[in-house]
Design a protein around this motif. Structure first.
Motif, PDB file in Angstrom:
ATOM      1  N   ARG A 160     -16.876 -71.364  -5.103  1.00  0.00           N
ATOM      2  CA  ARG A 160     -15.697 -70.832  -5.005  1.00  0.00           C
ATOM      3  C   ARG A 160     -15.889 -69.398  -5.858  1.00  0.00           C
ATOM      4  N   ILE A 161     -16.841 -69.600  -6.585  1.00  0.00           N
ATOM      5  CA  ILE A 161     -17.672 -68.529  -7.732  1.00  0.00           C
ATOM      6  C   ILE A 161     -17.859 -67.893  -6.679  1.00  0.00           C
ATOM      7  N   ALA A 162     -18.660 -68.270  -5.935  1.00  0.00           N
ATOM      8  CA  ALA A 162     -20.475 -67.474  -5.344  1.00  0.00           C
ATOM      9  C   ALA A 162     -18.790 -65.986  -4.746  1.00  0.00           C
ATOM     10  N   ARG A 163     -18.133 -66.858  -3.941  1.00  0.00           N
ATOM     11  CA  ARG A 163     -17.441 -66.117  -3.201  1.00  0.00           C
ATOM     12  C   ARG A 163     -16.497 -65.252  -3.325  1.00  0.00           C
ATOM     13  N   GLU A 164     -16.469 -65.225  -4.799  1.00  0.00           N
ATOM     14  CA  GLU A 164     -15.593 -64.256  -5.468  1.00  0.00           C
ATOM     15  C   GLU A 164     -16.000 -63.455  -6.078  1.00  0.00           C
ATOM     16  N   LEU A 165     -17.738 -62.765  -6.148  1.00  0.00           N
ATOM     17  CA  LEU A 165     -18.625 -62.495  -6.181  1.00  0.00           C
ATOM     18  C   LEU A 165     -18.630 -61.353  -5.522  1.00  0.00           C
ATOM     19  N   HIS A 166     -19.043 -62.016  -4.774  1.00  0.00           N
ATOM     20  CA  HIS A 166     -19.474 -61.648  -3.228  1.00  0.00           C
ATOM     21  C   HIS A 166     -18.113 -60.507  -2.405  1.00  0.00           C
ATOM     22  N   ASP A 167     -16.584 -61.127  -3.218  1.00  0.00           N
ATOM     23  CA  ASP A 167     -15.739 -60.757  -2.608  1.00  0.00           C
ATOM     24  C   ASP A 167     -15.284 -59.581  -3.735  1.00  0.00           C
ATOM     25  N   THR A 168     -16.155 -59.518  -5.235  1.00  0.00           N
ATOM     26  CA  THR A 168     -15.833 -58.218  -6.189  1.00  0.00           C
ATOM     27  C   THR A 168     -16.352 -57.109  -5.813  1.00  0.00           C
ATOM     28  N   VAL A 169     -17.748 -57.987  -5.822  1.00  0.00           N
ATOM     29  CA  VAL A 169     -18.713 -57.240  -5.162  1.00  0.00           C
ATOM     30  C   VAL A 169     -18.807 -56.014  -3.770  1.00  0.00           C
ATOM     31  N   ALA A 170     -18.244 -56.975  -3.265  1.00  0.00           N
ATOM     32  CA  ALA A 170     -17.614 -56.152  -1.590  1.00  0.00           C
ATOM     33  C   ALA A 170     -17.029 -54.820  -2.004  1.00  0.00           C
ATOM     34  N   HIS A 171     -15.391 -55.185  -2.737  1.00  0.00           N
ATOM     35  CA  HIS A 171     -15.224 -54.248  -2.946  1.00  0.00           C
ATOM     36  C   HIS A 171     -14.827 -53.222  -3.511  1.00  0.00           C
ATOM     37  N   ASN A 172     -16.450 -53.320  -4.959  1.00  0.00           N
ATOM     38  CA  ASN A 172     -16.296 -52.516  -5.741  1.00  0.00           C
ATOM     39  C   ASN A 172     -17.495 -51.088  -4.715  1.00  0.00           C
ATOM     40  N   LEU A 173     -18.420 -52.450  -4.182  1.00  0.00           N
ATOM     41  CA  LEU A 173     -19.575 -50.975  -2.257  1.00  0.00           C
ATOM     42  C   LEU A 173     -18.776 -50.681  -1.759  1.00  0.00           C
ATOM     43  N   SER A 174     -17.236 -50.701  -1.787  1.00  0.00           N
ATOM     44  CA  SER A 174     -16.549 -49.972  -0.950  1.00  0.00           C
ATOM     45  C   SER A 174     -15.955 -48.755  -0.778  1.00  0.00           C
ATOM     46  N   LEU A 175     -15.943 -48.873  -2.125  1.00  0.00           N
ATOM     47  CA  LEU A 175     -15.240 -47.539  -3.066  1.00  0.00           C
ATOM     48  C   LEU A 175     -15.893 -46.557  -3.842  1.00  0.00           C
ATOM     49  N   ILE A 176     -16.953 -47.469  -3.899  1.00  0.00           N
ATOM     50  CA  ILE A 176     -18.329 -46.610  -3.498  1.00  0.00           C
ATOM     51  C   ILE A 176     -18.943 -45.844  -3.075  1.00  0.00           C
ATOM     52  N   TYR A 177     -18.535 -46.276  -1.815  1.00  0.00           N
ATOM     53  CA  TYR A 177     -18.770 -45.671  -0.269  1.00  0.00           C
ATOM     54  C   TYR A 177     -17.380 -44.215  -0.504  1.00  0.00           C
ATOM     55  N   VAL A 178     -16.725 -44.967  -0.617  1.00  0.00           N
ATOM     56  CA  VAL A 178     -15.591 -43.996  -0.694  1.00  0.00           C
ATOM     57  C   VAL A 178     -15.589 -42.938  -1.471  1.00  0.00           C
ATOM     58  N   HIS A 179     -15.735 -43.163  -2.502  1.00  0.00           N
ATOM     59  CA  HIS A 179     -15.693 -42.030  -3.267  1.00  0.00           C
ATOM     60  C   HIS A 179     -17.125 -40.887  -3.218  1.00  0.00           C
ATOM     61  N   ALA A 180     -18.218 -41.450  -2.884  1.00  0.00           N
ATOM     62  CA  ALA A 180     -19.228 -40.569  -2.505  1.00  0.00           C
ATOM     63  C   ALA A 180     -18.866 -39.713  -1.077  1.00  0.00           C
ATOM     64  N   ASN A 181     -17.911 -40.522  -0.059  1.00  0.00           N
ATOM     65  CA  ASN A 181     -17.591 -40.018   0.797  1.00  0.00           C
ATOM     66  C   ASN A 181     -17.072 -38.171   0.677  1.00  0.00           C
ATOM     67  N   VAL A 182     -16.263 -38.938  -0.577  1.00  0.00           N
ATOM     68  CA  VAL A 182     -14.857 -37.843  -0.959  1.00  0.00           C
ATOM     69  C   VAL A 182     -15.965 -37.018  -1.924  1.00  0.00           C
ATOM     70  N   ALA A 183     -16.520 -36.906  -2.435  1.00  0.00           N
ATOM     71  CA  ALA A 183     -17.506 -36.275  -3.227  1.00  0.00           C
ATOM     72  C   ALA A 183     -18.422 -34.813  -1.736  1.00  0.00           C
ATOM     73  N   ARG A 184     -18.867 -35.914  -0.848  1.00  0.00           N
ATOM     74  CA  ARG A 184     -19.386 -34.948   0.051  1.00  0.00           C
ATOM     75  C   ARG A 184     -18.440 -34.508   0.566  1.00  0.00           C
ATOM     76  N   HIS A 185     -17.504 -34.108   0.629  1.00  0.00           N
ATOM     77  CA  HIS A 185     -16.218 -33.984   1.322  1.00  0.00           C
ATOM     78  C   HIS A 185     -16.092 -32.932   0.748  1.00  0.00           C
ATOM     79  N   LEU A 186     -15.978 -32.546  -0.841  1.00  0.00           N
ATOM     80  CA  LEU A 186     -15.037 -31.579  -1.607  1.00  0.00           C
ATOM     81  C   LEU A 186     -16.083 -31.014  -2.326  1.00  0.00           C
ATOM     82  N   ILE A 187     -17.415 -31.444  -2.308  1.00  0.00           N
ATOM     83  CA  ILE A 187     -18.774 -30.391  -2.654  1.00  0.00           C
ATOM     84  C   ILE A 187     -18.912 -29.316  -2.596  1.00  0.00           C
TER      85      ILE A 187
END
Length: 195
Positions: free
Chosen positions: A147-174
């Motif tokens: 259960r802890i591993a799944r939560e950790l996986h979900d949290t990390v996956a969510h945060n990596l998705s946010l990083i990807y979104v922010h990086a794409n936003v930064a690339r378009h706004l630069i």
């Protein structure tokens, strides 16, 4: 017990042999049972004074049954009844036992055997219950780790998705809005730390 043979060195050796054998009963319960049976029966057939000569034999019997040598234990119990009850009259050292004595002895031996079997079954059930509780605890711990591993996986996956979104936003706004790129990059640094 004037009609019995006097205690001599052989009698003392036979009396001591059974209890001494009990010292190794955990390592060789079947052999100790047979040995204590033989020494007790020899003492009895040599017509030495009667007394608590059977205590070592009873302890050896219980130990053998509890250790799993059940068939041997019951065979020795039957041989004990036959040997201690009927061999002395056959050898002429004792009179034939009365029906009451023979029946009473058989009943006591069956009580000892049945009680030992009950204790054996209870001990096996207790061991199995302990094993089951330990297995259940291991399974619960494993499920909790999963259960802890799944939560950790979900949290990390969510945060990596946010990083990807922010990086794409930064690339378009630069090129169009460079002042907002810093906000997107700060969000990437914060999300990375969270992840």
């Amino acid at each position: 017990q004037h009609h019995r043979a006097a205690l001599d060195a052989a009698a003392i050796a036979l009396l001591a042999a059974g209890p001494l054998a009990l010292l190794v009963r955990r390592h060789a319960p079947g052999a100790v049972l047979v040995f204590t049976f033989a020494t007790s029966l020899a003492y009895w057939l040599l017509n030495y004074p009667q007394g608590p000569v059977f205590l070592a034999l009873i302890v050896a019997f219980v130990t053998a049954i509890m250790a799993g040598a059940r068939l041997l234990g019951w065979i020795v119990l039957a041989l004990s009844y036959t040997g201690f009850t009927w061999l002395p009259p056959l050898l002429g050292t004792e009179k034939a036992p009365s029906v009451g004595y023979a029946t009473g002895l058989a009943a006591w031996m069956l009580v000892i055997g049945a009680a030992t079997e009950i204790f054996r079954v209870r001990r096996e059930r207790a061991i199995e219950a302990t094993r089951s509780r330990q297995e259940h605890a291991r399974r619960r711990a494993s499920e909790e780790r999963l259960r802890i591993a799944r939560e950790l996986h979900d949290t990390v996956a969510h945060n990596l998705s946010l990083i990807y979104v922010h990086a794409n936003v930064a690339r378009h706004l630069i090129d169009d809005r460079p002042e907002q790129v810093e906000t997107a990059l700060d969000a990437i640094k914060a999300t990375s730390k969270e992840a």
